[in-house]
Scaffold this motif. Structure first.
Motif, PDB file in Angstrom:
ATOM      1  N   LEU A  76      57.436  63.757  33.005  1.00 28.03           N
ATOM      2  CA  LEU A  76      57.958  63.644  31.645  1.00 28.03           C
ATOM      3  C   LEU A  76      56.879  63.984  30.622  1.00 28.03           C
ATOM      4  O   LEU A  76      57.153  64.650  29.607  1.00 28.03           O
ATOM      5  CB  LEU A  76      58.478  62.226  31.407  1.00 28.03           C
ATOM      6  N   GLY A  77      55.644  63.558  30.880  1.00 27.93           N
ATOM      7  CA  GLY A  77      54.548  63.908  29.982  1.00 27.93           C
ATOM      8  C   GLY A  77      54.285  65.395  29.950  1.00 27.93           C
ATOM      9  O   GLY A  77      54.025  65.975  28.886  1.00 27.93           O
ATOM     10  N   LEU A  78      54.340  66.050  31.112  1.00 27.81           N
ATOM     11  CA  LEU A  78      54.176  67.501  31.153  1.00 27.81           C
ATOM     12  C   LEU A  78      55.301  68.204  30.394  1.00 27.81           C
ATOM     13  O   LEU A  78      55.067  69.186  29.682  1.00 27.81           O
ATOM     14  CB  LEU A  78      54.142  67.981  32.601  1.00 27.81           C
ATOM     15  N   ALA A  79      56.519  67.695  30.544  1.00 28.55           N
ATOM     16  CA  ALA A  79      57.644  68.297  29.825  1.00 28.55           C
ATOM     17  C   ALA A  79      57.483  68.134  28.318  1.00 28.55           C
ATOM     18  O   ALA A  79      57.750  69.067  27.545  1.00 28.55           O
ATOM     19  CB  ALA A  79      58.953  67.658  30.292  1.00 28.55           C
ATOM     20  N   VAL A  80      57.028  66.975  27.872  1.00 31.23           N
ATOM     21  CA  VAL A  80      56.843  66.736  26.440  1.00 31.23           C
ATOM     22  C   VAL A  80      55.807  67.696  25.864  1.00 31.23           C
ATOM     23  O   VAL A  80      55.932  68.168  24.725  1.00 31.23           O
ATOM     24  CB  VAL A  80      56.425  65.268  26.205  1.00 31.23           C
ATOM     25  N   SER A 131      52.589  54.800  28.742  1.00 29.11           N
ATOM     26  CA  SER A 131      51.168  55.153  28.658  1.00 29.11           C
ATOM     27  C   SER A 131      50.875  56.437  29.422  1.00 29.11           C
ATOM     28  O   SER A 131      50.102  57.286  28.956  1.00 29.11           O
ATOM     29  CB  SER A 131      50.305  54.012  29.222  1.00 29.11           C
ATOM     30  N   VAL A 132      51.498  56.581  30.583  1.00 29.72           N
ATOM     31  CA  VAL A 132      51.292  57.785  31.385  1.00 29.72           C
ATOM     32  C   VAL A 132      51.876  59.011  30.686  1.00 29.72           C
ATOM     33  O   VAL A 132      51.278  60.092  30.684  1.00 29.72           O
ATOM     34  CB  VAL A 132      51.906  57.600  32.784  1.00 29.72           C
ATOM     35  N   SER A 137      50.819  64.092  28.269  1.00 23.90           N
ATOM     36  CA  SER A 137      51.176  65.035  27.210  1.00 23.90           C
ATOM     37  C   SER A 137      49.951  65.433  26.386  1.00 23.90           C
ATOM     38  O   SER A 137      49.740  66.625  26.101  1.00 23.90           O
ATOM     39  CB  SER A 137      52.246  64.426  26.305  1.00 23.90           C
ATOM     40  N   ALA A 138      49.137  64.439  26.016  1.00 25.66           N
ATOM     41  CA  ALA A 138      47.929  64.739  25.236  1.00 25.66           C
ATOM     42  C   ALA A 138      46.965  65.611  26.033  1.00 25.66           C
ATOM     43  O   ALA A 138      46.366  66.550  25.493  1.00 25.66           O
ATOM     44  CB  ALA A 138      47.247  63.440  24.818  1.00 25.66           C
ATOM     45  N   GLY A 139      46.817  65.315  27.330  1.00 27.18           N
ATOM     46  CA  GLY A 139      45.915  66.118  28.155  1.00 27.18           C
ATOM     47  C   GLY A 139      46.374  67.552  28.294  1.00 27.18           C
ATOM     48  O   GLY A 139      45.570  68.486  28.193  1.00 27.18           O
ATOM     49  N   LEU A 171      43.338  66.548  33.974  1.00 22.08           N
ATOM     50  CA  LEU A 171      43.080  65.389  34.811  1.00 22.08           C
ATOM     51  C   LEU A 171      42.298  64.276  34.105  1.00 22.08           C
ATOM     52  O   LEU A 171      42.602  63.099  34.310  1.00 22.08           O
ATOM     53  CB  LEU A 171      42.346  65.817  36.078  1.00 22.08           C
ATOM     54  N   PRO A 172      41.285  64.577  33.266  1.00 25.56           N
ATOM     55  CA  PRO A 172      40.597  63.466  32.587  1.00 25.56           C
ATOM     56  C   PRO A 172      41.538  62.595  31.777  1.00 25.56           C
ATOM     57  O   PRO A 172      41.433  61.365  31.800  1.00 25.56           O
ATOM     58  CB  PRO A 172      39.581  64.191  31.691  1.00 25.56           C
TER      59      PRO A 172
END
Length: 255
Positions: A76-80, A131-132, A137-139, A171-172
């Motif tokens: 979901l974070g990658l999609a965002v 949080s994940v 998403s930020a990364g 990854l960080p």
């Protein structure tokens, strides 16, 4: 060796301050038991298996909920990160829900699932996933665009690009989000175990609650100490190796 000595001296000093506070007479032993009383409770709870059984039940719930949260939060974070519309909608929702205290999910979980394992699992997942999502998403958004263009030039597209280029490069941030999600999952589960009473397994949160009901402060403080120690061990075993790898890979370690 020197670091170990410093750590031992630091925590010994804390225990010494605790002992002095209990001997001053300003605190009732009922409210602040001495370190020896807490140590005796921990030894007795370890000897009869109460503490070990409770810790195993809690860790099982935690790991299952945390794994589900990661399985939802990472994709979901990658999609965002791929769409401004998703950032303005799902990203805003994740940011808002991440600031919501974990205990706020407990009444909702009780109404939806009742006094069941599912209620506690729901609270843990809600404490982890947002949080994940935000960290992933930020990364992904901070990765230089040249990485994606270079991957496309070399024939990497679609799922391959995300798993072999975007996700490793972010990854960080992902590891940081996973660690934060773990901390939120711990807090969420403790809140759930304190308020959700079931017969399928008594966890550390239940021991805390029973200690409060019995006014057994040695049990309350002893369980709190056990929770802190388990958290430290989990951090050393689960996240420290990842963080060391990230520092070596990206050259961000301390000089």
């Amino acid at each position: 060796m020197k670091r170990a000595v410093v750590v031992i001296v630091f925590f010994a000093a804390l225990v010494g301050i605790w002992q002095v506070a209990t001997m001053s007479g300003r605190w009732s032993p009922v409210l602040l038991p001495p370190p020896r009383a807490v140590g005796e409770y921990l030894w007795a709870a370890l000897s009869d298996g109460t503490l070990v059984d409770a810790a195993m039940v809690t860790l099982r719930r935690l790991l299952i909920g945390y794994a589900i949260g990661l399985a939802i939060g990472l994709p979901l974070g990658l999609a965002v990160s791929t769409s401004q519309y998703l950032e303005d909608t799902v990203g805003a929702l994740a940011l808002g829900l991440q600031t919501l205290p974990s205990v706020c999910w407990v009444p909702l979980a009780l109404l939806w699932f009742g006094q069941t394992e599912a209620a506690m699992l729901f609270v843990v997942v809600m404490g982890t996933v947002w949080s994940v999502v935000l960290a992933t998403s930020a990364g992904a958004r901070t990765i230089p665009p040249i990485y994606a263009r270079a991957a496309r030039t070399m024939g990497s597209q679609g799922f391959d690009k995300w798993t072999r280029v975007i996700l490793p490069a972010s990854l960080p941030f992902v590891v940081s989000g996973m660690k934060q999600g773990w901390a939120f999952a711990w807090r969420s589960l403790m809140a759930a175990e304190i308020f959700v009473t079931i017969l399928t397994g008594f966890g550390l949160g239940h021991l805390l609650q029973y200690g409060r009901e019995l006014s057994a402060m040695d049990q309350v403080i002893g369980v709190m100490v056990a929770i802190v120690l388990i958290g430290l061990v989990a951090d050393k075993l689960l996240f420290s190796p990842w963080e060391r790898f990230v520092h070596r890979r990206w050259g961000t370690g301390l000089i």
